[in-house]
Design a protein around this motif. Structure first.
Motif, short mmCIF file in Angstrom:
data_model
loop_
_atom_site.label_atom_id
_atom_site.label_comp_id
_atom_site.label_asym_id
_atom_site.label_seq_id
_atom_site.Cartn_x
_atom_site.Cartn_y
_atom_site.Cartn_z
N LEU A 10 0.83 -1.20 0.00
CA LEU A 10 0.00 0.00 0.00
C LEU A 10 0.87 1.26 0.00
O LEU A 10 0.49 2.28 0.56
CB LEU A 10 -0.95 0.00 1.21
CG LEU A 10 -2.03 -1.07 1.18
CD1 LEU A 10 -2.77 -1.13 2.50
CD2 LEU A 10 -3.00 -0.82 0.04
N ASP A 11 2.00 1.19 -0.64
CA ASP A 11 2.88 2.35 -0.68
C ASP A 11 2.31 3.41 -1.62
O ASP A 11 1.59 3.12 -2.56
CB ASP A 11 4.29 1.94 -1.13
CG ASP A 11 4.31 1.26 -2.48
OD1 ASP A 11 3.57 0.29 -2.65
OD2 ASP A 11 5.06 1.72 -3.35
N SER A 12 2.59 4.67 -1.28
CA SER A 12 2.22 5.84 -2.11
C SER A 12 0.72 5.93 -2.36
O SER A 12 0.28 6.15 -3.49
CB SER A 12 2.98 5.81 -3.44
OG SER A 12 4.36 5.76 -3.21
N LEU A 15 -2.27 7.27 2.54
CA LEU A 15 -2.94 6.73 3.72
C LEU A 15 -2.66 7.61 4.92
O LEU A 15 -1.55 8.10 5.10
CB LEU A 15 -2.47 5.30 3.99
CG LEU A 15 -2.65 4.29 2.86
CD1 LEU A 15 -2.10 2.94 3.27
CD2 LEU A 15 -4.10 4.20 2.43
N THR A 16 -3.65 7.78 5.77
CA THR A 16 -3.53 8.61 6.97
C THR A 16 -3.53 7.72 8.21
O THR A 16 -3.65 6.50 8.12
CB THR A 16 -4.70 9.61 7.05
OG1 THR A 16 -5.91 8.87 7.17
CG2 THR A 16 -4.74 10.51 5.82
N SER A 40 5.85 5.88 2.00
CA SER A 40 5.44 7.06 1.22
C SER A 40 3.94 7.34 1.30
O SER A 40 3.27 7.54 0.29
CB SER A 40 5.88 6.91 -0.24
OG SER A 40 7.27 6.77 -0.32
N ASN A 41 3.43 7.34 2.50
CA ASN A 41 2.04 7.71 2.75
C ASN A 41 2.04 8.93 3.67
O ASN A 41 3.02 9.67 3.72
CB ASN A 41 1.29 6.53 3.37
CG ASN A 41 0.89 5.52 2.31
OD1 ASN A 41 0.05 5.79 1.47
ND2 ASN A 41 1.50 4.34 2.36
N GLN A 42 0.96 9.13 4.39
CA GLN A 42 0.84 10.26 5.32
C GLN A 42 0.58 9.75 6.74
O GLN A 42 -0.15 10.37 7.51
CB GLN A 42 -0.28 11.19 4.86
CG GLN A 42 -0.01 11.79 3.49
CD GLN A 42 -1.18 12.55 2.93
OE1 GLN A 42 -2.27 12.60 3.51
NE2 GLN A 42 -0.98 13.17 1.79
N LEU A 43 1.19 8.63 7.07
CA LEU A 43 1.00 8.05 8.40
C LEU A 43 1.74 8.87 9.44
O LEU A 43 2.87 9.29 9.23
CB LEU A 43 1.50 6.60 8.42
CG LEU A 43 0.85 5.65 7.42
CD1 LEU A 43 1.50 4.28 7.50
CD2 LEU A 43 -0.64 5.56 7.65
N GLY A 44 1.09 9.06 10.57
CA GLY A 44 1.69 9.80 11.66
C GLY A 44 1.94 8.92 12.87
O GLY A 44 1.90 7.68 12.79
N SER A 45 2.16 9.55 13.98
CA SER A 45 2.52 8.84 15.21
C SER A 45 1.46 7.84 15.65
O SER A 45 1.79 6.76 16.14
CB SER A 45 2.79 9.84 16.33
OG SER A 45 3.89 10.67 15.99
N ALA A 46 0.19 8.17 15.49
CA ALA A 46 -0.87 7.26 15.93
C ALA A 46 -0.79 5.93 15.19
O ALA A 46 -0.93 4.86 15.79
CB ALA A 46 -2.24 7.90 15.74
N LEU A 66 8.13 1.42 6.35
CA LEU A 66 7.41 2.63 6.74
C LEU A 66 8.11 3.92 6.32
O LEU A 66 7.68 5.00 6.71
CB LEU A 66 7.22 2.64 8.26
CG LEU A 66 6.33 1.55 8.84
CD1 LEU A 66 6.42 1.52 10.34
CD2 LEU A 66 4.89 1.77 8.39
N VAL A 67 9.15 3.84 5.54
CA VAL A 67 9.91 5.04 5.16
C VAL A 67 9.03 6.03 4.39
O VAL A 67 8.11 5.64 3.67
CB VAL A 67 11.16 4.65 4.34
CG1 VAL A 67 10.78 4.14 2.97
CG2 VAL A 67 12.12 5.81 4.23
N GLY A 68 9.29 7.31 4.60
CA GLY A 68 8.60 8.35 3.85
C GLY A 68 7.22 8.70 4.37
O GLY A 68 6.36 9.13 3.61
N ASN A 69 6.99 8.56 5.66
CA ASN A 69 5.73 8.96 6.27
C ASN A 69 5.96 10.20 7.13
O ASN A 69 7.02 10.81 7.07
CB ASN A 69 5.14 7.80 7.07
CG ASN A 69 4.48 6.78 6.17
OD1 ASN A 69 3.44 7.04 5.60
ND2 ASN A 69 5.11 5.62 6.01
#
Length: 86
Positions: A10-12, A15-16, A40-46, A66-69
């Motif tokens: 599910l790269d790029s 995703l939040t 390469s998504n928009q995943l954050g700390s949560a 998980l690189v690029g979040n």
């Protein structure tokens, strides 16, 4: 069906955290998933912390990319991931 899928790519996909937390629930329930690419998504700390918690019960996952979040609380995330892998 968490016991059928072995690889998830599910790269790029922009995703939040909302999706990341749901995927973490899937990882926790799966006994077959071996590869998960969420780079390469928009995943954050949560999402990162939820994935770390899922890794405490999942024994099949061998590769997590998980690189690029956008996770911000790196020291807390690092500690959670290290603790989950022990």
């Amino acid at each position: 069906h968490p016991d059928l899928v072995t690889h998830v790519y599910l790269d790029s996909n922009r995703l939040t955290d909302e999706t990341g937390v749901k995927l973490a629930r899937y990882v926790a329930a799966s006994s077959t998933i071996q590869y998960l690419d969420l780079s390469s998504n928009q995943l954050g700390s949560a999402a990162y912390l939820a994935l770390a918690a899922a890794l405490r019960v999942n024994t099949s996952l061998q590769y997590l990319h998980l690189v690029g979040n956008q996770a911000e609380d790196e020291s807390r995330i690092d500690a959670a991931l290290v603790s989950a892998m022990q």
